[in-house]
Every structure is written in structure tokens, then in C-alpha cells.
Design a protein around this motif. Structure first.
Motif, PDB file in Angstrom:
ATOM      1  N   ILE A   6      64.556  41.095 103.784  1.00  0.00           N
ATOM      2  CA  ILE A   6      63.879  40.164 104.690  1.00  0.00           C
ATOM      3  C   ILE A   6      62.355  40.334 104.652  1.00  0.00           C
ATOM      4  O   ILE A   6      61.624  39.343 104.515  1.00  0.00           O
ATOM      5  CB  ILE A   6      64.398  40.305 106.135  1.00  0.00           C
ATOM      6  CG1 ILE A   6      65.909  40.034 106.197  1.00  0.00           C
ATOM      7  CG2 ILE A   6      63.649  39.357 107.073  1.00  0.00           C
ATOM      8  CD1 ILE A   6      66.320  38.631 105.903  1.00  0.00           C
ATOM      9  N   PRO A   7      61.812  41.560 104.751  1.00  0.00           N
ATOM     10  CA  PRO A   7      60.350  41.681 104.698  1.00  0.00           C
ATOM     11  C   PRO A   7      59.750  41.111 103.417  1.00  0.00           C
ATOM     12  O   PRO A   7      58.728  40.418 103.459  1.00  0.00           O
ATOM     13  CB  PRO A   7      60.125  43.191 104.805  1.00  0.00           C
ATOM     14  CG  PRO A   7      61.316  43.702 105.551  1.00  0.00           C
ATOM     15  CD  PRO A   7      62.455  42.855 105.065  1.00  0.00           C
ATOM     16  N   ALA A   8      60.379  41.394 102.274  1.00  0.00           N
ATOM     17  CA  ALA A   8      59.857  40.871 101.009  1.00  0.00           C
ATOM     18  C   ALA A   8      59.978  39.353 100.943  1.00  0.00           C
ATOM     19  O   ALA A   8      59.108  38.666 100.387  1.00  0.00           O
ATOM     20  CB  ALA A   8      60.601  41.504  99.832  1.00  0.00           C
ATOM     21  N   THR A   9      61.046  38.824 101.530  1.00  0.00           N
ATOM     22  CA  THR A   9      61.269  37.379 101.509  1.00  0.00           C
ATOM     23  C   THR A   9      60.182  36.636 102.267  1.00  0.00           C
ATOM     24  O   THR A   9      59.657  35.619 101.798  1.00  0.00           O
ATOM     25  CB  THR A   9      62.647  37.042 102.117  1.00  0.00           C
ATOM     26  OG1 THR A   9      63.674  37.626 101.307  1.00  0.00           O
ATOM     27  CG2 THR A   9      62.866  35.538 102.185  1.00  0.00           C
ATOM     28  N   ILE A  10      59.825  37.117 103.448  1.00  0.00           N
ATOM     29  CA  ILE A  10      58.882  36.382 104.294  1.00  0.00           C
ATOM     30  C   ILE A  10      57.424  36.723 104.017  1.00  0.00           C
ATOM     31  O   ILE A  10      56.523  36.024 104.491  1.00  0.00           O
ATOM     32  CB  ILE A  10      59.184  36.605 105.790  1.00  0.00           C
ATOM     33  CG1 ILE A  10      58.878  38.051 106.218  1.00  0.00           C
ATOM     34  CG2 ILE A  10      60.630  36.252 106.108  1.00  0.00           C
ATOM     35  CD1 ILE A  10      59.022  38.288 107.715  1.00  0.00           C
ATOM     36  N   LYS A  11      57.170  37.773 103.241  1.00  0.00           N
ATOM     37  CA  LYS A  11      55.806  38.262 103.047  1.00  0.00           C
ATOM     38  C   LYS A  11      54.812  37.181 102.613  1.00  0.00           C
ATOM     39  O   LYS A  11      53.687  37.137 103.144  1.00  0.00           O
ATOM     40  CB  LYS A  11      55.800  39.409 102.038  1.00  0.00           C
ATOM     41  CG  LYS A  11      54.414  40.047 101.874  1.00  0.00           C
ATOM     42  CD  LYS A  11      54.460  41.249 100.930  1.00  0.00           C
ATOM     43  CE  LYS A  11      53.067  41.856 100.788  1.00  0.00           C
ATOM     44  NZ  LYS A  11      53.104  43.051  99.893  1.00  0.00           N
ATOM     45  N   PRO A  12      55.145  36.285 101.662  1.00  0.00           N
ATOM     46  CA  PRO A  12      54.155  35.292 101.247  1.00  0.00           C
ATOM     47  C   PRO A  12      53.663  34.387 102.373  1.00  0.00           C
ATOM     48  O   PRO A  12      52.558  33.840 102.296  1.00  0.00           O
ATOM     49  CB  PRO A  12      54.908  34.473 100.185  1.00  0.00           C
ATOM     50  CG  PRO A  12      55.971  35.383  99.686  1.00  0.00           C
ATOM     51  CD  PRO A  12      56.387  36.174 100.877  1.00  0.00           C
ATOM     52  N   ALA A  13      54.471  34.226 103.422  1.00  0.00           N
ATOM     53  CA  ALA A  13      54.123  33.295 104.499  1.00  0.00           C
ATOM     54  C   ALA A  13      53.481  33.962 105.702  1.00  0.00           C
ATOM     55  O   ALA A  13      53.085  33.271 106.648  1.00  0.00           O
ATOM     56  CB  ALA A  13      55.377  32.542 104.944  1.00  0.00           C
ATOM     57  N   VAL A  14      53.367  35.276 105.680  1.00  0.00           N
ATOM     58  CA  VAL A  14      52.846  36.002 106.843  1.00  0.00           C
ATOM     59  C   VAL A  14      51.377  36.342 106.630  1.00  0.00           C
ATOM     60  O   VAL A  14      51.012  36.996 105.646  1.00  0.00           O
ATOM     61  CB  VAL A  14      53.651  37.299 107.087  1.00  0.00           C
ATOM     62  CG1 VAL A  14      53.022  38.122 108.209  1.00  0.00           C
ATOM     63  CG2 VAL A  14      55.104  36.960 107.414  1.00  0.00           C
ATOM     64  N   THR A  15      50.547  35.918 107.566  1.00  0.00           N
ATOM     65  CA  THR A  15      49.134  36.272 107.550  1.00  0.00           C
ATOM     66  C   THR A  15      48.937  37.534 108.387  1.00  0.00           C
ATOM     67  O   THR A  15      49.222  37.530 109.588  1.00  0.00           O
ATOM     68  CB  THR A  15      48.275  35.140 108.139  1.00  0.00           C
ATOM     69  OG1 THR A  15      48.489  33.946 107.379  1.00  0.00           O
ATOM     70  CG2 THR A  15      46.798  35.509 108.114  1.00  0.00           C
ATOM     71  N   PRO A  16      48.506  38.643 107.787  1.00  0.00           N
ATOM     72  CA  PRO A  16      48.343  39.891 108.537  1.00  0.00           C
ATOM     73  C   PRO A  16      47.445  39.698 109.758  1.00  0.00           C
ATOM     74  O   PRO A  16      46.402  39.041 109.692  1.00  0.00           O
ATOM     75  CB  PRO A  16      47.700  40.837 107.524  1.00  0.00           C
ATOM     76  CG  PRO A  16      48.145  40.308 106.190  1.00  0.00           C
ATOM     77  CD  PRO A  16      48.186  38.812 106.355  1.00  0.00           C
ATOM     78  N   GLY A  17      47.900  40.237 110.884  1.00  0.00           N
ATOM     79  CA  GLY A  17      47.110  40.183 112.108  1.00  0.00           C
ATOM     80  C   GLY A  17      47.123  38.844 112.814  1.00  0.00           C
ATOM     81  O   GLY A  17      46.496  38.695 113.866  1.00  0.00           O
ATOM     82  N   TYR A  18      47.833  37.861 112.263  1.00  0.00           N
ATOM     83  CA  TYR A  18      47.826  36.526 112.868  1.00  0.00           C
ATOM     84  C   TYR A  18      49.230  35.990 113.152  1.00  0.00           C
ATOM     85  O   TYR A  18      49.545  35.638 114.283  1.00  0.00           O
ATOM     86  CB  TYR A  18      47.083  35.543 111.962  1.00  0.00           C
ATOM     87  CG  TYR A  18      47.037  34.140 112.535  1.00  0.00           C
ATOM     88  CD1 TYR A  18      46.096  33.795 113.488  1.00  0.00           C
ATOM     89  CD2 TYR A  18      47.965  33.176 112.133  1.00  0.00           C
ATOM     90  CE1 TYR A  18      46.070  32.521 114.034  1.00  0.00           C
ATOM     91  CE2 TYR A  18      47.954  31.900 112.670  1.00  0.00           C
ATOM     92  CZ  TYR A  18      47.002  31.577 113.618  1.00  0.00           C
ATOM     93  OH  TYR A  18      46.991  30.322 114.168  1.00  0.00           O
ATOM     94  N   THR A  19      50.060  35.935 112.133  1.00  0.00           N
ATOM     95  CA  THR A  19      51.379  35.322 112.276  1.00  0.00           C
ATOM     96  C   THR A  19      52.286  36.166 113.165  1.00  0.00           C
ATOM     97  O   THR A  19      52.394  37.377 112.985  1.00  0.00           O
ATOM     98  CB  THR A  19      52.047  35.164 110.896  1.00  0.00           C
ATOM     99  OG1 THR A  19      51.194  34.408 110.041  1.00  0.00           O
ATOM    100  CG2 THR A  19      53.388  34.470 111.009  1.00  0.00           C
TER     101      THR A  19
END
Length: 345
Positions: free
Chosen positions: A99-112
């Protein structure tokens, strides 16, 4: 900023639009406070062409219904296109997905803000480890909804307990504000209900007590929820297994109450014969959510020193079935057993 620069219109990416995910899309979009981008896999072509056909106890009949955007892959975010919320409703099966690897491209650090509306216990820590600067919300859903090739049958009201999985690096007020914001959006049209929880783990333990026993044992026996009781499983398997589960929860600091087993048995009246999700997975030849629903429970039991003979054997049988299901899909060899870090005593 959100993708379109309108802070009143939250940009939401939802991953996993089966029954639960599709109805989450509906609730979020109908709030008029969010635009949803949904990522589909097996049903992408059908939904992209025709939309969803929905029969909903909360929203009525929706024909050719579509969220704002439909994609077949996780989008890559960048400075001018970020998501306020990434909502994960896909099944959590570590044997076949990360799951973490799957969603990583869409997650903005510190924001999402990452919202997990999934089964299981202690599923949040891997997300927090992968995204240490992001808010993580955890949702326990009680909806009854099923999807088949773009057609949704939603026959049990959408209700959810939602809470923060606390990130020590973040201000609690920031987490609380995100919790309230998402709960408000999700329940804005008043067709569904969201109760915010001070400690979401209490509600996760309550639900996993049912899922880890009833769901698991129906999958093993291939009996529906009524048949397993009619054929003698209630007192030989279900109640003893639930008693073990309650003891693990209590050792972990969550007293579910002296009548929790009766409550969970009564929650599934014998007149209601249905096939729980794990049994449906076996019917379809799909892998099951064994690790997050039962494996993680037994890891807590080992840590807390709770003996679990019924649940241990339940897990062993499920792992054998899981190996067969994975082997049929070519994901493990016929002679290979699904790995587990649990130590048997």
C-alpha cells in the motif's frame, strides 16, 4: 493549494472503487465540497465507458454515474497538481500489494492527508513509517455494498467511525482539523453518517473481533453466516474464537465489555444468511485479507502473552487456502507455503 486553486473544493484521489470505494466516491462528490479522481483496475473500461450503475439505500438509483475523473493508474503529483486527500479503499493484502508503495506517487509530503477505509488492525503504522510528515486518518466502515463489473448494490447504510492515527511529529490540532474537515465533507449530504473517534483503535478491535472470527471461519468451512451456526459452529468455534479475540484486545488496553461476544453474535441474526467478504473471495478465487484481519491480531497476542489455540488453527487453515488461491494465479509455486513471521508455541 488544491489542483484547481479552489480551497473550498478539496481534491481527493480514491484508490480501489469496489462497493465501499464507489459509495465513498458518491458521498464525497455529492457533498459539493470535493472533486474525486478514482483509480480503477479490472472495471476501468466498463466504468469509463458507461459509468457506475448504482442501487443505493442512501442515495437511491444512480444511472451512468461518474466521479469527476476516472483513471487506470496512480497519477504522479507535482507542485501544480496535489491532492488534499488520498483515500485508500482497496483490499489490504500484503502478499500481492504494498500500500505505501502504491500510493507514494500521489502523496505530497507534509500536505496530503491519507485516509485508510480498510479492514484490519494496526494497518496504519506502515503508512506513517512511509510518510512521516503526513496526517493519517483511519476509518472503520460498516457499509454493506458490493460491486460487479461497474454495478453497485448498496443495501446497508453507510456509517463510519473515523479517527486520527497520531503522528508524533505533527501538531494534534492539525490532525484534528483534518479529521473534522474530512468527516464534514463525507457526511455533508446527510445521507451517510460519520462519528469521529478519540481513539479509533477501540472501534478497529470491535470490528476485527467479528471479522477475524465470523469472516474467517465462514471462509474455511464455506458455510454462510446462518449455516455455520445451524451446523453447530456457534458454540464450538465462533464464541470461543471471539472470547480469545476479546482477551487479546483487553491485553492490548481495549476492554470491549463483558457482553461483547453476545453483541457480535446478535449483530449477525441467524435469519440473515449471507456470505462474508472472505468467503466471497474464496468463491471468486481471490486472495483474502488474512494478515491484516487475523495475522496482526495474533502478533499482538504473541507480544502480550495471550494464548489463542482457536485463532492459531484458524490462521493456519486460512494460510493454506491462501496459498492455493495464490498458486492458482501463479503468484506462488504449488509447493510453496505463504510466508509468516508468526512463531507457533
Amino acid at each position: 493549494m488544491a489542483i484547481n486553486g479552489d480551497v473550498t473544493n478539496r481534491q481527493v484521489l480514491l484508490i480501489g472503487a469496489g462497493g465501499v470505494g464507489a459509495m465513498a466516491c458518491v458521498s464525497l462528490e455529492r457533498s459539493c465540497m470535493a472533486s474525486v479522481t478514482v483509480v480503477l483496475r479490472s472495471n476501468y473500461d466498463k466504468v469509463k465507458r458507461d459509468g457506475f450503475e448504482i442501487e443505493s439505500v442512501d442515495h437511491g438509483k444512480l444511472s451512468s454515474w461518474r466521479p469527476t475523473t476516472i483513471l487506470d493508474a496512480i497519477p504522479q503529483t507535482h507542485e501544480s497538481a496535489t491532492y488534499d486527500y488520498v483515500v485508500v479503499t482497496m483490499k489490504n493484502i500484503p502478499e500481492i500489494s504494498n500500500i505505501p508503495a502504491t500510493i507514494k506517487p500521489a502523496v505530497t509530503p507534509g500536505y496530503t492527508t491519507i485516509v485508510l477505509i480498510q479492514n484490519g488492525i494496526y494497518i496504519e503504522q506502515p503508512i506513517l513509517d512511509a510518510f512521516p510528515s503526513n496526517v493519517v486518518l483511519s476509518g472503520v466502515s460498516y457499509i454493506g455494498a458490493h460491486e460487479r463489473n461497474g454495478c453497485i448494490t448498496h443495501n446497508e447504510h453507510d456509517h463510519m467511525n473515523l479517527g486520527v492515527f497520531h503522528n508524533q511529529a505533527l501538531d494534534k490540532k492539525i490532525e484534528h482539523d483534518k479529521l473534522q474537515d474530512f468527516a464534514t465533507i463525507y457526511s455533508a449530504n446527510r445521507a451517510v453518517s460519520v462519528d469521529t473517534a478519540g481513539d479509533i483503535m477501540f472501534y478497529r478491535w470491535r470490528k476485527v473481533l467479528w471479522n477475524g472470527v465470523f469472516n474467517s471461519m465462514c471462509a474455511i468451512t464455506q458455510l454462510d453466516s446462518a449455516a455455520i451456526r445451524h451446523f453447530g459452529g456457534e458454540y464450538s468455534l465462533l464464541r470461543p474464537g471471539m472470547a480469545e479475540m476479546a482477551a487479546i484486545a483487553k491485553a492490548d488496553g481495549y476492554d470491549l465489555g463483558p457482553d461483547i461476544v453476545d453483541l457480535m453474535i446478535d449483530f449477525t441474526p441467524v435469519e440473515l444468511a449471507f456470505r462474508p467478504s472472505m468467503l466471497v473471495d474464496v468463491d471468486k478465487g481471490n486472495p483474502m485479507e488474512i494478515e491484516v484481519i487475523l495475522g496482526n491480531v495474533l502478533r499482538v497476542a504473541r507480544k502480550r502473552g495471550v494464548l489463542t489455540p482457536i485463532l492459531d488453527n484458524t490462521y493456519r487453515f486460512l494460510k493454506l487456502i491462501q496459498t492455493r488461491l495464490l498458486a492458482t494465479r501463479g503468484l506462488v509455486s504449488q509447493k510453496q507455503e505463504c510466508a509468516s513471521d508468526l512463531v507457533w508455541i
